[in-house]
Design a protein around this motif. Sequence first.
Motif, PDB file in Angstrom:
ATOM      1  N   THR A 123       0.518  -0.854   0.591  1.00 16.59           N
ATOM      2  CA  THR A 123       0.356   0.001  -0.339  1.00 16.59           C
ATOM      3  C   THR A 123       0.979   1.437  -0.393  1.00 16.59           C
ATOM      4  OG1 THR A 123      -2.133  -1.378   1.307  1.00 16.59           O
ATOM      5  CG2 THR A 123      -2.030   1.338   1.500  1.00 16.59           C
ATOM      6  N   ALA A 124       1.817   1.134   0.706  1.00 18.56           N
ATOM      7  CA  ALA A 124       3.107   2.907   0.961  1.00 18.56           C
ATOM      8  C   ALA A 124       3.727   2.923  -0.283  1.00 18.56           C
ATOM      9  CB  ALA A 124       3.865   2.017   2.228  1.00 18.56           C
ATOM     10  N   TYR A 125       3.629   1.954  -1.319  1.00 17.11           N
ATOM     11  CA  TYR A 125       4.753   1.950  -2.556  1.00 17.11           C
ATOM     12  C   TYR A 125       3.837   1.969  -3.217  1.00 17.11           C
ATOM     13  CZ  TYR A 125       9.028   0.848  -0.574  1.00 17.11           C
ATOM     14  OH  TYR A 125      10.238   1.703   0.431  1.00 17.11           O
ATOM     15  N   GLU A 126       2.412   1.424  -3.428  1.00 12.64           N
ATOM     16  CA  GLU A 126       1.481   1.942  -4.596  1.00 12.64           C
ATOM     17  C   GLU A 126       1.016   3.758  -4.513  1.00 12.64           C
ATOM     18  OE1 GLU A 126      -1.710  -0.708  -3.773  1.00 12.64           O
ATOM     19  OE2 GLU A 126      -0.729  -2.503  -5.528  1.00 12.64           O
ATOM     20  N   ALA A 127       0.992   4.166  -3.431  1.00 10.09           N
ATOM     21  CA  ALA A 127       0.778   5.250  -2.695  1.00 10.09           C
ATOM     22  C   ALA A 127       1.663   6.377  -4.175  1.00 10.09           C
ATOM     23  CB  ALA A 127       0.564   6.186  -1.504  1.00 10.09           C
ATOM     24  N   ARG A 128       2.521   5.513  -3.960  1.00 10.76           N
ATOM     25  CA  ARG A 128       3.529   6.316  -4.900  1.00 10.76           C
ATOM     26  C   ARG A 128       4.060   6.123  -6.528  1.00 10.76           C
ATOM     27  NH1 ARG A 128       7.097   9.468  -1.552  1.00 10.76           N
ATOM     28  NH2 ARG A 128       7.468   8.527   0.320  1.00 10.76           N
ATOM     29  N   GLY A 129       2.828   5.447  -6.781  1.00 13.05           N
ATOM     30  CA  GLY A 129       2.735   5.131  -8.052  1.00 13.05           C
ATOM     31  C   GLY A 129       3.004   3.617  -8.068  1.00 13.05           C
ATOM     32  N   TRP A 130       3.725   3.069  -7.535  1.00 14.18           N
ATOM     33  CA  TRP A 130       4.368   1.700  -7.557  1.00 14.18           C
ATOM     34  C   TRP A 130       3.603   1.004  -8.089  1.00 14.18           C
ATOM     35  CZ3 TRP A 130       9.510   1.277  -9.265  1.00 14.18           C
ATOM     36  CH2 TRP A 130      10.597   2.119  -9.522  1.00 14.18           C
ATOM     37  N   LYS A 131       3.289   0.298  -9.304  1.00 10.85           N
ATOM     38  CA  LYS A 131       2.042  -1.021  -9.151  1.00 10.85           C
ATOM     39  C   LYS A 131       3.403  -2.836  -8.507  1.00 10.85           C
ATOM     40  CE  LYS A 131      -0.166  -3.709 -12.674  1.00 10.85           C
ATOM     41  NZ  LYS A 131      -0.775  -3.848 -13.824  1.00 10.85           N
ATOM     42  N   LEU A 132       2.737  -3.192  -8.148  1.00 13.03           N
ATOM     43  CA  LEU A 132       3.220  -5.140  -8.033  1.00 13.03           C
ATOM     44  C   LEU A 132       3.012  -5.713  -9.001  1.00 13.03           C
ATOM     45  CD1 LEU A 132       4.659  -6.755  -6.104  1.00 13.03           C
ATOM     46  CD2 LEU A 132       2.081  -7.928  -5.019  1.00 13.03           C
ATOM     47  N   VAL A 133       4.029  -6.679  -9.903  1.00 11.28           N
ATOM     48  CA  VAL A 133       4.016  -7.087 -10.927  1.00 11.28           C
ATOM     49  C   VAL A 133       4.463  -8.448 -10.281  1.00 11.28           C
ATOM     50  CG1 VAL A 133       4.517  -4.793 -12.236  1.00 11.28           C
ATOM     51  CG2 VAL A 133       6.375  -6.039 -11.456  1.00 11.28           C
ATOM     52  N   ARG A 134       5.447  -8.601  -9.744  1.00 17.42           N
ATOM     53  CA  ARG A 134       5.438  -9.993  -9.570  1.00 17.42           C
ATOM     54  C   ARG A 134       5.691 -10.377  -7.458  1.00 17.42           C
ATOM     55  NH1 ARG A 134       8.482 -10.545 -12.873  1.00 17.42           N
ATOM     56  NH2 ARG A 134       9.448 -10.536 -12.729  1.00 17.42           N
ATOM     57  N   ALA A 135       4.866 -11.436  -7.384  1.00 20.18           N
ATOM     58  CA  ALA A 135       5.220 -11.823  -5.504  1.00 20.18           C
ATOM     59  C   ALA A 135       5.286 -13.315  -5.656  1.00 20.18           C
ATOM     60  CB  ALA A 135       4.369 -11.519  -4.699  1.00 20.18           C
ATOM     61  N   ARG A 136       5.772 -13.472  -4.416  1.00 19.14           N
ATOM     62  CA  ARG A 136       6.134 -14.831  -3.818  1.00 19.14           C
ATOM     63  C   ARG A 136       5.365 -14.846  -2.498  1.00 19.14           C
ATOM     64  NH1 ARG A 136      11.214 -17.789  -5.937  1.00 19.14           N
ATOM     65  NH2 ARG A 136      11.684 -17.309  -3.803  1.00 19.14           N
ATOM     66  N   THR A 137       4.785 -16.511  -1.973  1.00 19.82           N
ATOM     67  CA  THR A 137       5.221 -16.063  -0.375  1.00 19.82           C
ATOM     68  C   THR A 137       5.843 -17.921  -0.294  1.00 19.82           C
ATOM     69  OG1 THR A 137       2.989 -14.956  -0.319  1.00 19.82           O
ATOM     70  CG2 THR A 137       3.576 -16.145   1.283  1.00 19.82           C
ATOM     71  N   GLU A 138       6.366 -17.647   0.470  1.00 20.21           N
ATOM     72  CA  GLU A 138       7.607 -19.259   1.105  1.00 20.21           C
ATOM     73  C   GLU A 138       6.932 -19.455   2.967  1.00 20.21           C
ATOM     74  OE1 GLU A 138      12.118 -21.415   0.418  1.00 20.21           O
ATOM     75  OE2 GLU A 138      10.996 -19.594  -1.034  1.00 20.21           O
ATOM     76  N   LYS A 139       6.300 -19.676   3.033  1.00 23.80           N
ATOM     77  CA  LYS A 139       5.998 -20.038   4.032  1.00 23.80           C
ATOM     78  C   LYS A 139       5.687 -19.295   4.738  1.00 23.80           C
ATOM     79  CE  LYS A 139       9.026 -23.966   4.390  1.00 23.80           C
ATOM     80  NZ  LYS A 139      10.767 -24.678   5.813  1.00 23.80           N
TER      81      LYS A 139
END
Length: 296
Positions: A271-287
């Motif tokens: 949310t903090a980075y999206e507020a600066r105009g950045w978009k999450l393009v790829r993510a991974r969850t491990e444990k």
Amino acid sequence: MKDPIHQVAIITNPLAEDAVSALLEREFGQTPSVYTDATTQLSTVSVYWHFQPGERTELRTTLRDALNELEEDGVEIAPARIKVIKVPPQDWSESWKKHFKPLAFGDALLVKPTWSKRKPSKGQQVVLLDPGLSFGTGQHATTRFCLGEIVRGVNGGGRSFLDIGTGSGILAIAAAKLGYSPVEAFDFDPDCVRISLENAVLNKVESSADIHAGDVTKLPLKATARFNLVCANLIYDLLIAQSAKITARVAEGGSLVLAGILETQFKQVQTAYEARGWKLVRARTEKEWRSGIFQR
């Protein structure tokens, strides 16, 4: 006579072993070993330490407080038992070799300890790093994610790379090996900087990776240099508080890797980075861990 070596172990469940490993890394500056008992299905996360007089009691309190914080953040750490056991010196130095295996990232990169006899495949770059020295040997989920993104970002060399909070220097060393240029990395901990420089010499990239002391909280808001790929493997509240300074160091069209984040905290960072105009393009969850790559 030198103080005896002790094993500092936290017994937890397998789902929490990465979070507990990160906790011990922060406290001791070592990458822990992990053993899972097939019968009890419990994991023992360990480091080895020379205690000063009176230090054991204080350490137990510190570890218990840190475990309580993890639990408050939603990590299921039970049974979370802390053990401090005196061990013969000859045992601990060999124990690392049982737990740290080479890690390959496709045909591009092989990360291995110095004692491993594994040979790289044709064209595969090798990063040599031993555990027990500093933060980051590639074994942790967040470090693996960062290494994977560095490999993914290679396009024949010429791309620039910045590592914020370099730890052992593993990311900067890998980037230099893979042809990124220039490569810059910094850490506020002088021990991490010293060990990162030693690792750079070990890997023969000391002239192509600029590793130095630096504190992200003290950086100027306006960057003097910007990079095609920036990795920030930091605790979540620091990522949020310093988001303006971190994003200012990403070049136009570049990518930003954010890691070191518990899954329960990732949405706040996003949310903090999206507020600066950045978009999450790829993510991974491990444990318990979630890492992501952002672009503007």
